[in-house]
Motif scaffolding. Structure first.
Motif, short mmCIF file in Angstrom:
data_model
loop_
_atom_site.label_atom_id
_atom_site.label_comp_id
_atom_site.label_asym_id
_atom_site.label_seq_id
_atom_site.Cartn_x
_atom_site.Cartn_y
_atom_site.Cartn_z
N CYS A 1 -0.40 3.21 3.65
CA CYS A 1 -0.11 2.69 4.99
C CYS A 1 1.05 1.69 5.01
O CYS A 1 1.50 1.29 6.08
CB CYS A 1 -1.36 2.05 5.61
SG CYS A 1 -1.77 0.43 4.94
N CYS B 1 -6.49 -1.17 -0.81
CA CYS B 1 -5.86 -1.70 0.40
C CYS B 1 -6.94 -2.08 1.40
O CYS B 1 -7.68 -1.21 1.87
CB CYS B 1 -4.94 -0.65 1.02
SG CYS B 1 -4.30 -1.17 2.63
N GLU C 1 -6.63 -2.69 4.37
CA GLU C 1 -6.32 -2.15 5.70
C GLU C 1 -6.78 -0.69 5.82
O GLU C 1 -7.45 -0.33 6.77
CB GLU C 1 -4.82 -2.26 5.99
CG GLU C 1 -4.22 -3.65 5.76
CD GLU C 1 -4.93 -4.76 6.53
OE1 GLU C 1 -5.44 -4.49 7.64
OE2 GLU C 1 -4.99 -5.90 6.02
N CYS C 2 -6.40 0.16 4.86
CA CYS C 2 -6.73 1.59 4.97
C CYS C 2 -7.61 2.10 3.84
O CYS C 2 -7.98 3.26 3.81
CB CYS C 2 -5.44 2.41 5.03
SG CYS C 2 -4.63 2.62 3.43
N CYS D 1 0.84 -1.20 0.00
CA CYS D 1 0.00 0.00 0.00
C CYS D 1 0.88 1.25 0.00
O CYS D 1 1.78 1.38 0.82
CB CYS D 1 -0.91 0.00 1.22
SG CYS D 1 -1.91 1.50 1.33
ZN LIG Z 1 -3.18 0.83 3.18
#
Ligand SMILES: [Zn+2]
Lengths: 150, 375
Positions: free
Chosen positions: A35, A46, A48-49, A32
């Protein structure tokens, strides 16, 4: 004889850099841009973020055998001629777990063994990653410092 | 509002299992519904809710198709894309509590054996598929191999799952596999996908199952003793393999915690346990996560014989998917209901008062229900 087993679409825009990397003997996966999370399997954003897109980064194709299975019966006719064959999950030193075929003897595999990648060109455009057991270094008699003989 | 005692299963129906050539999944589902309605003393006109389940590999099982064949316009209907019946029971319980329906039929039919559905064909070709990683035995075998390495679980311990369920199946007229299976027989067989043998993996079969669910108030008016829903819980693991330990399914511990809290009960209160078993690995994992033994202690626990006929924790008294039939978990709940009503003849668990059914949708969802003839 030509390779007649299921092959990936190496031109899929989402995964093309990965397959291109294997062609060039590199293991490259998404990272990413916001992040920094390593991403496997590939995805357009991503998880995650939620930042869109990704950069691609080479990671060391080494790790520890998390688990493995040995196909003793052909559950898919395409692979019948390769029975018995092993498939394993390697916990990459970089973090992600990557499942692929294991080349070499199937009866001496051990969970926790050090594994490294080999690259096999199976068609004019497709290269697959195969895990192999890391050969012990000749200078220390075949093992890590934790090895003992009893 | 608490779930406990709000809804009850008042009837179950199950068709012949095995091969049902020339019939569609929806047709078999409707046959199961008819059987369940007969047991309930209802006609289809009494049904105001229908929850169906997509048949394996997407062939039938949609509410619009099943409802059309059943010829009803219920107030409420829905289709779940995933099986095991637990999720259907939960949706039905919610629909009753919300007042969307009063008499709900939950139904599943499958004809994947006759249709020769091939579970060895990958959906798309990624690195795993190009490596020959096919069939549920692949991921299940990985999880078992890891369990063996971490905890020292042996083939002899693990094999007790298939052996125990065969012992139960031999007392179940509905079961497809009833040939005796000892641990010696088991160990003498070759590996299919090592460390799994054929006996550790579900067969593919045709069949149908249905349940009638209603509100607690109405439940007393039926011919059979109502079986109340005491607690329900679910969780998901939709991140899938992005969580590196996902094959071990650690999130099952959350379903366990929540289902016991929902019912106000503990593992010691469970008289009969049902674990959906596409492979025996699921049984090993769930015995541990649901607190019947410690994490990693499933092997020795199985070897002690708790789950077998005569044991203190009867598990899958129908024979499960390993020996009875592959009904995506639906027959587990039918069997639990029949056990609680005391209808199971030679395999009847004495004084069965509370049963729990635990299931999963592969590596992405978990569900559990605790049921009893007592509110
Ligand atoms: Zn990310």
């Amino acid at each position: 004889m030509s390779y007649d087993k299921p092959l990936p679409d190496v031109d899929d825009p989402l995964t093309r850099p990965f397959w291109q990397g294997l062609r060039e003997r590199r293991l490259t996966i998404q990272r990413c841009g916001r992040c920094g999370a390593l991403r496997w399997p590939a995805a357009p954003i991503c998880p995650e973020c939620l930042a869109p897109g990704a950069e691609w980064t080479d990671v060391a194709a080494d790790g520890e055998l998390w688990s493995y299975v040995v196909y003793r019966r052909a559950l898919s006719p395409a692979f019948a001629d390769e029975i018995p064959y092993a498939v394993g999950v390697v916990a990459l030193d970089a973090g992600p777990h990557l499942l692929s075929r294991i080349s070499g003897p199937v009866d001496t595999l051990k969970v926790g063994a050090r594994m490294t990648a080999r690259y096999e060109d199976v068609s004019p455009t497709v290269t697959l990653l195969r895990w192999v057991t890391e050969s012990p270094g000749p200078e220390n008699g075949g093992g890590s410092s934790g090895d003992h003989n009893d | 509002m608490a779930v406990r005692g709000q809804a009850a299963i008042v009837a179950v129906g199950s068709t012949k299992q095995g091969e049902l050539p020339g019939r569609s999944a929806d047709e078999v589902a409707v046959e199961a519904i008819s059987l369940a309605l007969d047991e309930a003393g209802l006609t289809k006109a009494d049904v105001d809710g229908l929850i169906t389940c997509r048949a394996g590999m997407g062939r039938g099982g949609v509410d619009t198709g099943v409802g059309s064949l059943l010829g009803i316009n219920p107030r409420y209907s829905a289709t779940l894309d995933y099986g095991t019946c637990n999720f259907s029971l939960h949706l039905g319980t919610m629909a009753i509590m919300a007042g969307l329906a009063d008499v709900i039929v939950l139904a599943y039919g499958a004809t994947q054996r006759s249709q020769r559905v091939n579970f060895g064909v990958p959906m798309g070709v990624d690195l795993a598929a190009a490596s020959g990683y096919v069939h549920i035995a692949g991921p299940a075998g990985l999880a078992l191999q890891r369990h063996k390495a971490l905890y020292g679980t042996t083939d002899e311990q693990f094999g007790q799952i298939a052996v125990s369920q065969r012992e139960w199946a031999r007392m179940n007229p509905l079961a497809i596999f009833t040939k005796p299976l000892t641990i010696e027989d088991y160990l003498a067989k070759p590996y299919l996908v090592e460390p799994l043998r054929r006996d550790d993996v579900t067969m593919i079969s045709d069949g149908g199952a249905a349940l009638v669910l209603t509100s607690a108030e109405r439940a007393r008016d039926f011919p059979k003793a109502p079986v109340y829903v005491l607690g329900i819980a679910e969780t998901t693991a939709l991140r899938g393999d992005r969580d590196p330990e996902n094959l071990m399914r650690p999130w099952l511990a959350n379903v366990a915690r929540d289902v016991y809290a929902s019912a106000g009960l503990r593992p010691e209160d469970i008289d009969a346990l049902y674990i959906q078993d596409p492979t025996a690995v699921w049984v090993l994992q769930m015995l541990e996560y649901y607190g019947f033994c410690g994490l990693g202690e499933g092997g020795p626990f199985l070897a002690e014989g708790h789950t077998r006929p005569g044991g203190d924790l009867p598990v899958n008294t129908n024979g499960g998917q390993l020996s009875e039939s592959y009904m995506w978990g639906w027959l587990h709940l039918c069997e639990a209901v029949r056990q609680l009503r005391g209808e199971c003849g030679p395999r009847q668990v004495p004084n069965a008062d509370v049963a729990m059914y635990c299931s999963t949708m592969t590596f992405t969802k978990g569900a559990a229900s605790i049921i009893s003839t007592h509110r």
